[in-house]
Scaffold this motif. Sequence first.
Motif, short mmCIF file in Angstrom:
data_model
loop_
_atom_site.label_atom_id
_atom_site.label_comp_id
_atom_site.label_asym_id
_atom_site.label_seq_id
_atom_site.Cartn_x
_atom_site.Cartn_y
_atom_site.Cartn_z
N GLY A 405 22.61 58.60 -13.28
CA GLY A 405 22.65 58.00 -11.96
C GLY A 405 21.33 58.16 -11.24
N THR A 406 20.88 57.11 -10.58
CA THR A 406 19.67 57.16 -9.78
C THR A 406 19.95 56.61 -8.39
OG1 THR A 406 18.94 54.98 -10.52
CG2 THR A 406 18.20 56.89 -11.81
N VAL A 407 19.08 56.93 -7.45
CA VAL A 407 19.24 56.47 -6.07
C VAL A 407 17.96 55.77 -5.62
CG1 VAL A 407 19.58 57.16 -3.67
CG2 VAL A 407 20.88 58.29 -5.48
N THR A 408 18.10 54.58 -5.07
CA THR A 408 16.96 53.85 -4.51
C THR A 408 17.15 53.70 -3.01
OG1 THR A 408 16.56 52.60 -6.55
CG2 THR A 408 15.67 51.68 -4.50
N VAL A 409 16.23 54.27 -2.24
CA VAL A 409 16.31 54.22 -0.78
C VAL A 409 15.32 53.18 -0.26
CG1 VAL A 409 16.15 55.55 1.36
CG2 VAL A 409 16.90 56.67 -0.75
N VAL A 410 15.83 52.24 0.55
CA VAL A 410 14.96 51.18 1.07
C VAL A 410 15.17 51.03 2.57
CG1 VAL A 410 14.91 49.90 -1.11
CG2 VAL A 410 16.71 49.42 0.57
N GLU A 411 14.24 50.33 3.20
CA GLU A 411 14.37 50.01 4.62
C GLU A 411 15.54 49.05 4.83
OE1 GLU A 411 12.62 51.21 7.20
OE2 GLU A 411 11.43 52.50 5.88
N GLN A 412 16.07 49.03 6.05
CA GLN A 412 17.24 48.20 6.34
C GLN A 412 17.00 46.74 5.97
OE1 GLN A 412 20.31 49.40 7.87
NE2 GLN A 412 20.95 47.41 7.06
N LYS A 413 15.82 46.21 6.30
CA LYS A 413 15.52 44.81 6.03
C LYS A 413 15.59 44.52 4.53
CE LYS A 413 11.99 41.25 6.85
NZ LYS A 413 10.67 40.98 7.44
N ASP A 414 15.01 45.42 3.72
CA ASP A 414 15.02 45.23 2.27
C ASP A 414 16.42 45.43 1.71
OD1 ASP A 414 12.29 44.74 2.20
OD2 ASP A 414 11.80 46.87 2.04
N PHE A 415 17.17 46.35 2.31
CA PHE A 415 18.55 46.59 1.88
C PHE A 415 19.38 45.32 2.07
CE2 PHE A 415 22.93 47.89 2.81
CZ PHE A 415 23.21 48.71 1.71
N ASP A 416 19.28 44.74 3.26
CA ASP A 416 20.03 43.52 3.55
C ASP A 416 19.65 42.39 2.59
OD1 ASP A 416 21.24 44.83 5.66
OD2 ASP A 416 19.86 44.04 7.17
N SER A 417 18.36 42.29 2.30
CA SER A 417 17.87 41.24 1.41
C SER A 417 18.41 41.41 -0.01
CB SER A 417 16.34 41.24 1.39
OG SER A 417 15.84 40.29 0.47
N LYS A 418 18.39 42.63 -0.51
CA LYS A 418 18.87 42.91 -1.87
C LYS A 418 20.38 42.68 -1.98
CE LYS A 418 15.28 46.18 -3.35
NZ LYS A 418 14.94 45.46 -4.61
N ILE A 419 21.11 43.09 -0.94
CA ILE A 419 22.55 42.89 -0.95
C ILE A 419 22.87 41.40 -0.94
CG2 ILE A 419 24.67 43.13 0.40
CD1 ILE A 419 23.91 45.71 -0.95
N LYS A 420 22.18 40.65 -0.10
CA LYS A 420 22.44 39.22 0.03
C LYS A 420 22.12 38.47 -1.25
CE LYS A 420 21.51 35.30 3.10
NZ LYS A 420 20.79 34.84 4.31
N SER A 421 21.04 38.88 -1.94
CA SER A 421 20.63 38.19 -3.16
C SER A 421 21.35 38.70 -4.40
CB SER A 421 19.12 38.33 -3.36
OG SER A 421 18.77 39.69 -3.58
N GLY A 422 22.09 39.80 -4.25
CA GLY A 422 22.79 40.38 -5.39
C GLY A 422 21.88 41.18 -6.30
N SER A 423 20.76 41.65 -5.76
CA SER A 423 19.79 42.41 -6.56
C SER A 423 20.10 43.91 -6.49
CB SER A 423 18.37 42.14 -6.05
OG SER A 423 18.08 40.78 -6.08
N TYR A 424 21.27 44.29 -6.92
CA TYR A 424 21.67 45.69 -6.95
C TYR A 424 22.81 45.87 -7.94
CZ TYR A 424 25.99 44.76 -4.36
OH TYR A 424 27.24 44.33 -4.00
#
Length: 526
Positions: A405-424
Motif C-alpha cells: 500500500g502507498t499513499v499519494t498526497v496532493v493539493e485539493q485542486k489536483d485531488f478534485d481533478s484526479k477524482i473527476k478524471s478517474g486517475s486513481y
Amino acid sequence: MCKKILCIIIALVLFLTCFSGCSDDEEIYLSCPINEMPQHFDPQIAKSQGEKIVAVNTYDGLFKLNENGQIQNCAVKDYKVSADGLVYTFYLHDNLEYYISKITKSFIEDQEAQIDVKVTAQDFAFGITRAILPETNAPDYDLLSTIKNAESVHNGSASASTLGVRVVDNYTLEITLERKSDEFLFALSQPVSYPCDETFFNLTAGRYGLERKYTLSNGAFYLSDIVENESVRFSNNTEYKGQFKATPTSVRLYVNSNQTEISKKINKGDYSVSFLTSKDAVGELNRKVVKSDFQNTTTALMFNMSNETMQNNNLRTGLIESVTLSNITENPANNLVPSVVKYSTDKSLALATNIDSAREKLKTAFNELKIDKLTIDVLCTAENESVAKNIVSCWQTNIGVELNGTVTVVEQKDFDSKIKSGSYTAAIYPLTVNSNRAVDFLGMFKSDSDTNISRYKSEEYDRIYSDFRLSPSEAKATDCQTYLLKNAVVMPVADENSVFVISKDISGVYCAFDSANIYFYKGQMK
C-alpha cells in the motif's frame, strides 16, 4: 460676524442631517463561498449548492423556509386542503412580477417577442409540470412524485395533461395528490417547484438558464454577473413587489472548496457567511457560530471501479475486512449516510473487521486476477493523510507482503481533478450532502449519476435505488445502504460535522436546514 457664524451652523446642521439620512440607503455587499461553479440557472434542474443558493434567492416559490426551517407563505397568500388531504388549492398574490434585466430585455426584443411580466398560476403549473416530464431529468423530481399521475408522466406512460395540476384561474392553482404527503409543502418551497414562464422558456429554444440573458427571476434578487469558473453575483431587485424585499445591495458567491482558505477568509471579513467543518470553525475572531454542529459528511474509502482490478468483489471485501476503524481515526463513522439526512442508518450494516476472512478473500481475489502481488495507491489531501496511512498500515500488518500500500498526497485542486478524471485506484473522499434528503446522497452511487465518482455500475443497485426514490421509506433506504456496504462499494471511515458561521459584522442571513438553503434577503451590516 453673527450672520457668518449662523450660516456656518446652518451648513453644519444640513451636512450632518444629510449623513444621518444615509443609513437607510447604505449599500450592503455580502459574499459566500460555494463548492463549485453553477452550470446553469434553471431552478427545475438545480442540483449543486451554488445552483440552489442562486435559485432560492432569485425566485419566490409558492412557499419559503424561515429561519427555523418552517414553511411560510410566499407567492401564496392563502391555501386550503381537502378533508382527505389530497387536494390543495392555492390562492396567489396578484401583484407579483418577473424582473427582466437589460440583457434579457435585449434578447427578447431581438426575438421580436413580448413577455407578460405577471407571475400567474400558469407559471407555477408549467414549472411543476416541466420538473415531472422525463426529458427535464429534474434531480429533485421525487419531491413531486406524490402528485396524481406524476409517476406515469415521469416514466413516459402518460401525457402531461393527466397530471393532478390544474389552473383554476390566473391566480388560483389546484394540485391533487396520489397519496398524502407530509413533505408536499416543503416540496413547493424548493427550486424544483418554482415558476417558469412558458413563453420565455420556448423563446430560449433549449438555452433556458444557460446564460444571464436566458434567465428571469421573480424574487428579491436577480442574477447580475457571472465570472466564468470564479463567481456568481445576484443583486437587489428594486422592482420586487413580494413580501420578502431584500436589504443587501448584492451577494457574490465565490467558488472555493478549500476549508482552510475559507476559514481564513471569513476571519479576515472577505466572506460574510460560510459552512465550515467543526475543526476549521474553532475560534471566535471575526465570526460567530449561528447553527449547531450537524454531521453532513462521511469520510470514506472509495475504490475506482473503472479500474479492472478494483472491480473484483473479493479484493474490495478483503481490503475492507482487514481494517479496524478504531485504529484509523478518533472519530469512526457511525453510518454511511450522514446523520443530518433522513433515513440515516446504523453502521451495523457495514462489513465487520475479520482478518481471517480478509486473508481468504484476498487469496481468492489474487487467484481470480491471476496475480501474486498487488500495489494499491490511496489518493488523499493533506487533511486525510493520517487516515490514508493508517489504512495502508492495517493492510500491510494484517495481510502481509503480497499487498503493498502507498499513499499519494496532493493539493485539493489536483485531488478534485484526479477524482473527476478517474486517475486513481483508491481514495479517501469526503461524501458531503447539501440537503437532508437520502435520495441525494444515495444517488451518488447510481450508474448514470454525474456524481458517481467511484464509477460503480450495477443494474441491481439502480433498481433498488429507483424503488426507493419513487417511494421513500426507511426500509428502502436501508436496502440501498446494505447493498453498497455488503458489496464493498464504499467503506465509511469517519464522521465530519459542519457549522454555519457568519461574520460578526453581519446579521439576518440564515440557513434553513442545509448548505443549499441559505437566504440573504434580510442580511444587514451591524
